[in-house]
Design an enzyme around this catalytic site. Structure first.
Site, PDB file in Angstrom:
ATOM      1  N   THR A 169       8.425   7.069   3.746  1.00  0.00           N
ATOM      2  CA  THR A 169       9.348   7.876   4.545  1.00  0.00           C
ATOM      3  C   THR A 169       8.582   8.816   5.470  1.00  0.00           C
ATOM      4  OG1 THR A 169      11.071   7.782   2.850  1.00  0.00           O
ATOM      5  CG2 THR A 169      11.203   9.579   4.441  1.00  0.00           C
ATOM      6  N   TYR A 192      12.539  -5.211   4.062  1.00  0.00           N
ATOM      7  CA  TYR A 192      13.007  -5.402   2.693  1.00  0.00           C
ATOM      8  C   TYR A 192      12.048  -6.391   2.025  1.00  0.00           C
ATOM      9  CZ  TYR A 192      17.124  -2.604   3.474  1.00  0.00           C
ATOM     10  OH  TYR A 192      17.961  -1.539   3.716  1.00  0.00           O
TER      11      TYR A 192
END
Length: 349
Positions: A169, A192
């Site tokens: 992040t 993903y």
């Protein structure tokens, strides 16, 4: 689909961090096929056996002609800056970093050092270069953690719940900051889970396919796993690196979710793999609580529509086909060298 801005007729130079990994190896092959000069950054402590790129290293028409390796760690700013000045890449694909989610609970400091701070240091170096290359940073669905909505897209709030997710992040948001503040052509590929026969054996998908192959050959008797109900959006790594390349060919930088839009449980992946060799996974799998993480992400499912509409990218369609191809690959490996499996354990990813 937007047309590439750079002159496609000119020979481009790319630098790949994490070149010896799953994504790095597929990306190297893709770029070489497109006529690139490819430079790869390799950790000094990296294993000297680099099986994923072995065929390229032994090809005298490629290695040291269009493919070059440079040693350097992500926290060694001086060495990396020197490599950037020497190679002057048009594109940088930043794939390196500690990428095992489960392991990040055991080594959170080094995970943040390389995954988070390593990305920031690279952004600072790019900012100072006279010729600024385009940057692709490989982000992760782990940045979303436990989102309120599904599927997730590029506007979904980031709420990481693992050390790896927190580090990713930070890196993802830094890429956005430098893009807005310093006009860097920097993109996030929010990937993903993506697998392939080249996946490392510490990841649960490869542990499963290798175990299915080994058990079918009589080389292994059981497989120990953590939670089997965890669900993931699993795609094909080779398809994902094509999208990474597409991102740096656009007129403007942006972030893109790379996903299939479908999820499967670890139990599903077990069934796909063991059914392929006519075995019932229930006869061999043991659930071991020690492999269950302190905290884990929700059932993450990505929305790839932005990448589909903007890039013209088509996500892979079949998780079952992916699992079967991985099992076939492991069968071939074990039949060439039929030795007992070293471990039957895995941390669920």
């Amino acid at each position: 689909m937007s047309q590439p801005s750079p002159d496609s007729s000119a020979t481009k130079t790319a630098l790949i961090t994490g070149i010896t990994g799953q994504d790095g190896s597929y990306l190297t092959e893709l770029l070489l096929s497109k006529g690139y000069i490819v430079h790869g950054l390799v950790r000094r402590t990296s294993n000297t056996v680099r099986s994923r790129l072995d065929s390229l290293f032994h090809d005298k028409n490629i290695y040291e002609r269009s493919l070059f390796l440079h040693y350097g760690d992500l926290d060694d700013a001086t060495t990396i800056r020197r490599i950037l000045l020497k190679t002057q890449p048009d594109e940088i694909y930043h794939l390196a970093g500690q990428s095992h989610v489960g392991l990040s609970f055991e080594i959170p400091e080094s995970t943040c050092q390389f995954t988070a701070m390593g990305t920031l240091k690279l952004l600072e170096m790019i900012r100072d270069l006279e010729k600024q290359p385009r940057l692709l940073h490989i982000s992760s669905s782990e940045i979303f953690g436990r989102p309120d909505a599904s599927p997730q897209n590029e506007q979904t709030p980031m709420r990481p719940v693992t050390p790896y997710g927190v580090a990713k992040t930070f890196a993802t948001q830094m890429v956005q900051v430098y893009r807005r503040s310093f006009d860097c052509f920097a993109c996030n590929a929010i990937c993903y889970n993506h697998e392939s026969p080249r996946r490392g054996e510490s990841f649960v998908t490869r542990k499963i396919t290798r175990a299915a192959a080994a058990i079918s050959l009589g080389l292994q008797s059981e497989l120990r796993l953590g939670a089997l109900d965890a669900r993931r959006d699993w795609g094909d790594a080779q398809t994902y690196v094509t999208a990474m390349w597409m991102m740096l060919q656009q007129d403007a930088p942006d972030d893109y979710v790379l996903a299939t839009g479908r999820t499967h449980s670890i139990q599903d992946f077990l069934e796909f793999s063991f059914d392929h060799v006519d075995l019932d996974w229930r006869d061999y799998v043991v659930t071991d609580p020690k492999f269950i993480r302190p905290t884990d992400v929700a059932d993450l499912c990505g929305d790839p529509s932005h990448a589909t509409e903007k890039l013209g990218w088509q996500p892979p369609t079949s998780c079952q086909d992916l699992a079967q191809r991985m099992v076939d690959h492991d069968l071939q490996l074990l039949q060439r060298k039929p030795i007992p499996a070293k471990s039957s354990e895995a941390v669920s990813r």
